[in-house]
Scaffold this active site. Structure first.
Site, PDB file in Angstrom:
ATOM      1  N   ASP A 262       5.187  -7.538  -4.157  1.00 29.56           N
ATOM      2  CA  ASP A 262       5.365  -7.814  -5.580  1.00 29.56           C
ATOM      3  C   ASP A 262       4.063  -8.288  -6.218  1.00 29.56           C
ATOM      4  OD1 ASP A 262       7.232  -8.482  -7.934  1.00 29.56           O
ATOM      5  OD2 ASP A 262       6.269 -10.418  -7.550  1.00 29.56           O
ATOM      6  N   GLU A 297       3.152  -3.195  -5.852  1.00 33.94           N
ATOM      7  CA  GLU A 297       3.310  -3.208  -7.308  1.00 33.94           C
ATOM      8  C   GLU A 297       2.049  -3.875  -7.833  1.00 33.94           C
ATOM      9  OE1 GLU A 297       6.244  -5.028 -10.766  1.00 33.94           O
ATOM     10  OE2 GLU A 297       5.580  -6.249  -9.089  1.00 33.94           O
TER      11      GLU A 297
END
Length: 606
Positions: A262, A297
């Site tokens: 993330d 990401e």
């Protein structure tokens, strides 16, 4: 047991060959630390550089334990592998070697075959558990899903949450089940031929229950912050080890097929060897015989993370292509504020670039993580999606995209997603046309609960606003148990006429992808964007074996550039002009002789 367990600065409990258990804790702010376990208090010895350690034969797998600090405060292990109850309770010693794997020979699947399915364990089934999720794997396999991506499960505060505020990063949240339950889910997925990736958060800790600022202030960077609090001091060896060990923990002990990291742009490291590079290399060295896929990401769209070495993945396999989503969302909904503002102008030009090759807003000057970024990468380094947990759950009322746009356009967009070369990702429920919302939910109280509600109001403005006829008072309370219930999938819809029609549509597209698109994917690919008016997307991808040609009418245009070759899918508009798509494979137009991944002469930009 992770391969890193033999290092002197390894976090968490380790079961030794002679049956003893070794405990370690990095607590440089504490002069003394005592292990509390098996009804005893066992003094830990200083192990240098802020570490405290002890080996004992008095503790066995399944025993509860905690650490007592100099002032008498008792804390869980920051690297706890399981908790008895909440964040403040005792930790549990777990023997990972004790699980009997039913599919020990599983080695994974090639990345090119991936059709990802993002799910939240707590909202995937009414029971909200690892074991309950197993019962739905047969459905996913029948649809053609080859990989599930599980939203974070690291132990967070309360019983409900998206998982991005994890505190005990090694412990699966017990609201979903035990460590063995999670292994059973991974094991069962492998039995169905489905890979399992885990979403991990290595950029911050949650706002409740984190003891590290007390026992190890140097864990956090004194001068940097993230959007969620203090930044982590990755320049320090114990901090690096905590997260690298954690990645190995999931890959080795739980046999996950990969990780989705993330917001990696918030993992800032000034070391000569960036922690992201060290982590990827350590993982790949630990399991050289398995196909492990690491996905980032990264809002900076850093190509260097995705560099190829002779066509092979060197560090990270792929990255989320947010720009594809954002541009397509503007086309589908007309929303141009908040996160979509950078795509409000030249929308179709941005969409063509994002669809053809990604990295629309890449800043080469900030791409300093690893080796120099390569100019051209194969299309499968991009993960495309029409929606995911963020784009649905951060909307004021958790609306899915199908409820915001024309149904025929949505079907054309679904075909575009599943038949273009980048790896596609579906959000849970997309396979059968789920209509229930997916809302942001948490389990906080007091001032923090009020702050979360206010934050939701601000976030909603970035994702479409409240919409006509709504006020702030209409927003769902993220801390209400009902909000999770409203977000849980309605599996009865699968058997409805609408559900069956959508399932058949998605399944047929995935079959076409596996039969015609996947065999073309290779390290060599040259995208070609054909000139076309706004409303038309016309892209060819030239591979060594053939060219894949895609033409999509996303507005009310009547004509597009010709697409030669064998038609593998076509969806015509109901009227003379409207949403439509055709995809062909042209074996007379393979990658031009002498062209390479870096070839620019054959590229045509709109």
């Amino acid at each position: 047991m992770t391969p890193a367990s033999s290092t002197p600065d390894h976090w968490g409990p380790e079961i030794l060959k002679d049956g003893r258990v070794r405990f370690r804790l990095w607590a440089p702010a504490e002069e003394t630390v005592t292990l509390v376990a098996a009804g005893r208090e066992i003094a830990m010895r200083p192990a240098g550089e802020g570490w405290h350690a002890v080996e004992t034969e008095l503790v066995r797998p399944g025993d509860r334990y905690a650490f007592r600090l100099s002032d008498g405060l008792t804390i869980p292990d920051p690297a706890s592998h399981a908790q008895e109850s909440g964040l403040e309770g005792p930790s549990i010693v777990i023997d990972h070697a004790g699980y009997a794997w039913r599919h020990p020979g599983w080695k994974g699947r090639p990345w090119e075959e991936a059709v990802l399915y993002e799910l939240h364990v707590g909202a995937f089934t009414p029971e909200g558990t690892f074991r309950a999720a197993i019962e739905r794997l047969a459905h996913l396999r029948a649809v053609g899903i080859t990989a599930i991506e599980i939203m974070p499960v690291a132990h967070f505060a309360g019983r409900r949450g998206w998982g991005y505020d994890g505190v005990l990063h090694y412990a699966p949240h017990n609201a979903y089940g035990t460590p063995d339950d999670l292994k059973a889910l991974v094991d069962a997925a492998h039995g169905h031929g489905i890979m399992v990736l885990l979403d991990v958060v290595y950029n911050h800790f949650g706002p409740v229950g984190n003891i590290l600022p007390r026992i190890a202030p140097p864990f956090f960077h004194p001068e940097r912050n993230t959007p969620w609090g203090a930044a982590l001091a990755f320049e320090r060896a114990p901090v690096r080890r905590y997260f690298i060990d954690n990645a190995l923990h999931w890959i080795v002990d739980y046999r996950f097929d990969g990780l989705r990291l993330d917001a990696t742009e918030e993992i800032v490291d000034d070391s000569e060897r960036h922690v992201l590079i060290e982590m990827a290399e350590t993982i790949r060295q630990a399991v050289p015989d398995r196909q492990v896929h690491l996905v980032v990401e990264d809002q900076l769209s850093r190509r260097s993370l995705l560099n190829r070495d002779g066509g092979a993945v060197h560090h990270y396999t792929a990255g989320w292509n947010d720009e594809f989503h954002h541009a397509l969302h503007v086309v589908a909904t007309g929303e141009r504020q908040g996160h979509y503002a950078p795509f409000a102008e030249d929308t179709y030009a941005l969409l063509r670039e994002a669809a053809a090759k990604g990295f629309v807003h890449a800043d080469r000057g900030r791409d300093r993580v690893g080796p120099a970024p390569q100019d051209r990468l194969p299309p499968q380094v991009n993960v495309n999606f029409l929606q995911n947990h963020d784009q649905i759950g951060n909307r004021a009322f958790g609306n899915r995209l199908e409820q915001l746009t024309d149904p025929s356009l949505f079907e054309v967009m679904t075909a575009l997603l599943l038949l273009a070369p980048p790896v596609p990702l579906l959000f849970m429920g997309d396979d059968y046309g789920e209509t229930r919302p997916f809302l942001f939910f948490a389990d906080f109280s007091g001032d923090l609960a009020r702050a979360v509600l206010e934050g939701r109001r601000q976030e909603a403005e970035k994702f479409g606003g409240l919409g006509p006829g709504h006020s702030l008072d209409d927003l769902p309370d993220p801390n209400a148990e009902e909000t999770l219930r409203r977000s849980t999938l309605d599996w009865l819809r699968v058997a409805s006429p609408e559900g069956r029609r959508r399932t058949d549509f998605v399944r047929d597209l995935i079959r076409l992808r596996q039969a015609h698109v996947v065999p073309l994917l290779s390290a060599e690919a040259v995208p070609r964007i054909l000139p076309a008016p706004d409303g038309i997307l016309a892209v060819d991808w030239h591979f060594p074996a053939a060219a894949l040609r895609l033409r999509a009418n996303l507005a009310e245009r009547k004509a597009w550039p010709a697409a030669g070759g064998e038609t593998i899918f076509e969806r015509a508009a109901d009227a003379a002009a409207g949403p439509s798509i055709v995809v062909t494979v042209d074996r007379t137009a393979a990658l031009p002789r002498g062209a390479t991944v870096g070839t620019k002469a054959v590229l045509v930009c709109s």
